[in-house]
Design a protein around this motif. Structure first.
Motif, short mmCIF file in Angstrom:
data_model
loop_
_atom_site.label_atom_id
_atom_site.label_comp_id
_atom_site.label_asym_id
_atom_site.label_seq_id
_atom_site.Cartn_x
_atom_site.Cartn_y
_atom_site.Cartn_z
N ALA A 254 0.88 -1.09 0.04
CA ALA A 254 -0.01 -0.03 -0.21
C ALA A 254 0.85 1.22 0.00
CB ALA A 254 -0.91 -0.15 1.22
N ARG A 255 0.19 2.31 0.23
CA ARG A 255 1.04 3.92 0.22
C ARG A 255 0.22 4.58 1.09
NH1 ARG A 255 -1.39 3.16 -4.47
NH2 ARG A 255 -2.33 4.84 -5.54
N SER A 256 1.08 5.58 1.85
CA SER A 256 0.30 6.56 2.53
C SER A 256 1.28 7.71 2.52
CB SER A 256 0.46 5.95 3.88
OG SER A 256 1.73 6.01 4.51
N TYR A 257 0.45 9.03 2.66
CA TYR A 257 1.20 10.20 2.30
C TYR A 257 0.68 10.88 3.65
CZ TYR A 257 0.68 8.80 -2.36
OH TYR A 257 1.01 8.26 -3.65
N SER A 258 1.87 12.12 3.97
CA SER A 258 1.58 12.85 4.92
C SER A 258 1.94 14.17 4.51
CB SER A 258 2.52 12.52 6.25
OG SER A 258 2.49 13.47 7.06
N ALA A 259 0.87 15.07 4.56
CA ALA A 259 1.22 16.38 4.15
C ALA A 259 2.40 17.39 4.80
CB ALA A 259 -0.15 17.59 4.22
N ALA A 260 2.52 17.09 5.72
CA ALA A 260 3.71 17.59 6.66
C ALA A 260 4.94 17.33 6.14
CB ALA A 260 3.67 17.33 8.11
N ASP A 261 5.22 16.02 5.27
CA ASP A 261 6.24 15.57 4.93
C ASP A 261 6.88 16.42 3.51
OD1 ASP A 261 6.52 13.81 6.54
OD2 ASP A 261 5.88 12.26 5.61
N PHE A 262 5.97 17.30 2.97
CA PHE A 262 6.24 17.98 1.86
C PHE A 262 6.38 19.41 1.97
CE2 PHE A 262 3.89 14.10 0.48
CZ PHE A 262 4.54 13.70 -0.84
N VAL A 263 7.63 19.73 2.72
CA VAL A 263 8.04 21.11 2.97
C VAL A 263 8.56 21.85 1.70
CG1 VAL A 263 9.92 22.28 4.08
CG2 VAL A 263 9.25 20.18 4.85
N ASN A 264 7.60 22.92 1.62
CA ASN A 264 7.89 23.76 0.44
C ASN A 264 8.45 25.22 0.79
OD1 ASN A 264 5.90 25.14 1.69
ND2 ASN A 264 4.36 24.69 0.18
N THR A 265 9.02 25.45 1.98
CA THR A 265 9.73 26.67 2.41
C THR A 265 10.79 26.20 3.34
OG1 THR A 265 7.77 27.95 2.09
CG2 THR A 265 9.64 29.08 3.28
N VAL A 266 11.95 26.84 3.36
CA VAL A 266 13.06 26.59 4.26
C VAL A 266 13.43 27.94 4.63
CG1 VAL A 266 15.40 25.94 4.40
CG2 VAL A 266 13.73 24.32 3.19
N VAL A 267 13.51 28.15 6.16
CA VAL A 267 14.07 29.27 6.91
C VAL A 267 15.56 28.97 7.51
CG1 VAL A 267 13.64 31.12 8.76
CG2 VAL A 267 11.71 30.05 7.32
N VAL A 268 16.40 29.40 7.17
CA VAL A 268 17.84 29.51 7.82
C VAL A 268 18.34 30.60 8.48
CG1 VAL A 268 20.31 29.06 7.08
CG2 VAL A 268 18.60 28.11 5.62
N GLU A 269 18.69 30.25 9.68
CA GLU A 269 18.97 31.47 10.62
C GLU A 269 20.63 31.61 10.80
OE1 GLU A 269 16.93 30.77 14.26
OE2 GLU A 269 14.86 30.81 12.86
N GLY A 270 21.35 32.60 10.86
CA GLY A 270 22.67 32.93 10.99
C GLY A 270 22.99 33.79 12.07
N LYS A 271 24.14 34.21 12.14
CA LYS A 271 24.53 35.44 12.99
C LYS A 271 25.58 36.27 12.27
CE LYS A 271 23.41 33.64 17.68
NZ LYS A 271 23.88 33.39 18.88
N SER A 272 25.33 37.56 12.41
CA SER A 272 26.52 38.25 11.61
C SER A 272 27.47 38.55 12.78
CB SER A 272 25.72 39.87 11.57
OG SER A 272 25.77 40.41 12.85
N PRO A 273 28.71 39.17 12.14
CA PRO A 273 30.07 38.87 13.13
C PRO A 273 29.60 39.82 14.30
CG PRO A 273 30.47 39.52 10.90
CD PRO A 273 29.02 39.38 10.75
N ASP A 274 28.61 40.93 14.37
CA ASP A 274 28.42 41.60 15.50
C ASP A 274 27.16 41.10 16.35
OD1 ASP A 274 26.55 42.16 13.68
OD2 ASP A 274 26.66 44.24 13.94
#
Length: 399
Positions: A254-274
């Protein structure tokens, strides 16, 4: 795959009615019960997304009370006894080792009664019983749960922060962290690396193990003989074909799907030198999973202090999103005849009337009882692209 002869592998599609799970208990290197345990029902589950991948559940028949634990070091006690499990393929008389497991829970269910011996009857028909002291008899079961030997890694949390000892070798550091708990074996294709001197361990030992293994671009699993095996995370070649037909082994899938598995946006957080926060965002703009479409916004977040410019976080967000789209997959639930040689992480091919689906085994469950071995349950991770292609062909063929 686990060790198995070609003869046993060929016998998997034959008569399996006499196959049996064999469970041998032992403690401190010595076998503690004459012969395999009288197992009434059992299951062994593996899941490569868990830190402790292999887990056993048994119901052990205990008619005379000799197996019901009272002491922690009894046969089915929780103070260190182990169970070695193997599946007997009766058609060829071969055992396939399924692993070594540490008992973690034991729950006896017993009913006791006083037994008197009737010697005869008097003139009035009343029973004449023995004058000996009553003899107690027992009948019941013991429910047992056991985990693979990584349970010991998880239990052995660091008592105090520890520094890296083998900075020049991740593999040597893994062996040090698991010394006295499990032995380590390494597959071809795993390349050693270095550990930064700034790393300090505290808290969970198994968390440190997972971090080091992932740094190698690898994963781990317990082998049939109880070793912690480190092997490449990149899927290898298929080791087994699950095919329909008279000579096949496929029963159902069989097969099953989960809506949460289909990521369509990625947010990346970093830090500046200051030390100011930097945020990069990448969105899927086209297709049925676009952020502006019916699927909506389904984000994932990543963070890294080494991303110290806006350009870097923007680029990282785009890279992560591209990777998430490329790696989209679903887990296909498959029911088939049991193959005890298969392991999580092995790659299997699932045949369909219009093409093959191939991917690594994510989950696996073997079970059975006194009557034999049940069908095997698998979860096979297949790329969404493969599923779409096969689905289109099946739909066109009217399947």
């Amino acid at each position: 795959m686990r060790d198995i002869t070609p003869e046993a592998l060929a016998a998997l599609t034959g008569d399996r009615s006499r196959d049996r799970l064999l469970v041998t208990p032992w403690l401190d290197g010595a076998i503690t019960w004459p012969g395999p345990l009288p197992v009434a029902s059992w299951s062994i589950d593996w899941n490569r997304s868990r830190q402790i991948q292999g887990q056993v559940s048994l119901t052990v028949a205990d008619e005379d009370g000799r197996l019901a634990p009272w002491m922690v070091d009894d046969v089915l006690g929780v103070g260190g006894p182990r169970l070695t499990c193997s599946l007997l393929i009766a058609g060829v008389g071969e055992e396939v080792m399924l692993g070594r497991y540490r008992i973690t829970d034991a729950a006896p269910a017993q009913s006791w009664r006083s037994q008197r011996t009737v010697r005869g009857f008097d003139d009035q028909g009343l029973p004449v019983v023995t004058t000996e002291p009553p003899r107690w008899t027992s009948g019941g079961t013991v429910a047992v749960k056991a985990d693979d030997e990584t349970w010991g890694v998880q239990a052995a949390d660091f008592l105090a922060p520890e520094v890296v000892v083998h900075q020049g070798s991740i593999l040597a550091e893994i062996e040090r962290l698991t010394d006295g708990i499990v032995t380590v074996s390494v597959a071809d294709g795993v390349t050693d690396g270095t550990v930064p001197a700034s790393v300090a361990y505290e808290g969970g030992r198994i968390d440190a193990l997972g971090t080091l293994v992932r740094a190698l671009g690898a994963q781990y699993r317990m082998t049939g003989d109880g070793q912690l095996h480190i092997f490449p995370a990149t899927p290898g070649e298929p080791v087994w074909v699950i095919a329909p037909g008279e000579d096949g082994v496929l029963i159902d899938f069989a097969r099953s799907y989960s809506a949460a598995d289909f990521v369509n946006t990625v947010v990346v957080e970093g830090k500046s030198p200051d030390n100011k926060p930097l945020i990069g965002v990448a969105r899927e703009m086209f297709g049925p999973l676009r952020t502006t479409g019916p699927h909506g916004l389904v984000p994932a977040r990543r963070q890294s202090d080494i991303l110290d410019t806006q350009a870097k976080v923007n680029q990282a967000a785009g890279t992560y999103l591209a990777s998430a789209i490329r790696d989209r997959a679903i887990v296909l639930p498959v029911t088939c005849l049991p193959n005890p040689a298969l392991e999580v992480g092995d790659v299997a091919t699932l045949s369909t009337p219009v093409g093959d689906l191939t991917g690594p085994v994510e989950t696996m469950r073997l079970s059975g009882g006194a009557a034999g071995v049940n069908a095997m349950e698998l979860g096979i991770t297949v790329s969404f692209e493969q599923v779409q292609v096969i689905g289109s062909r099946l739909r066109a063929a009217g399947q």
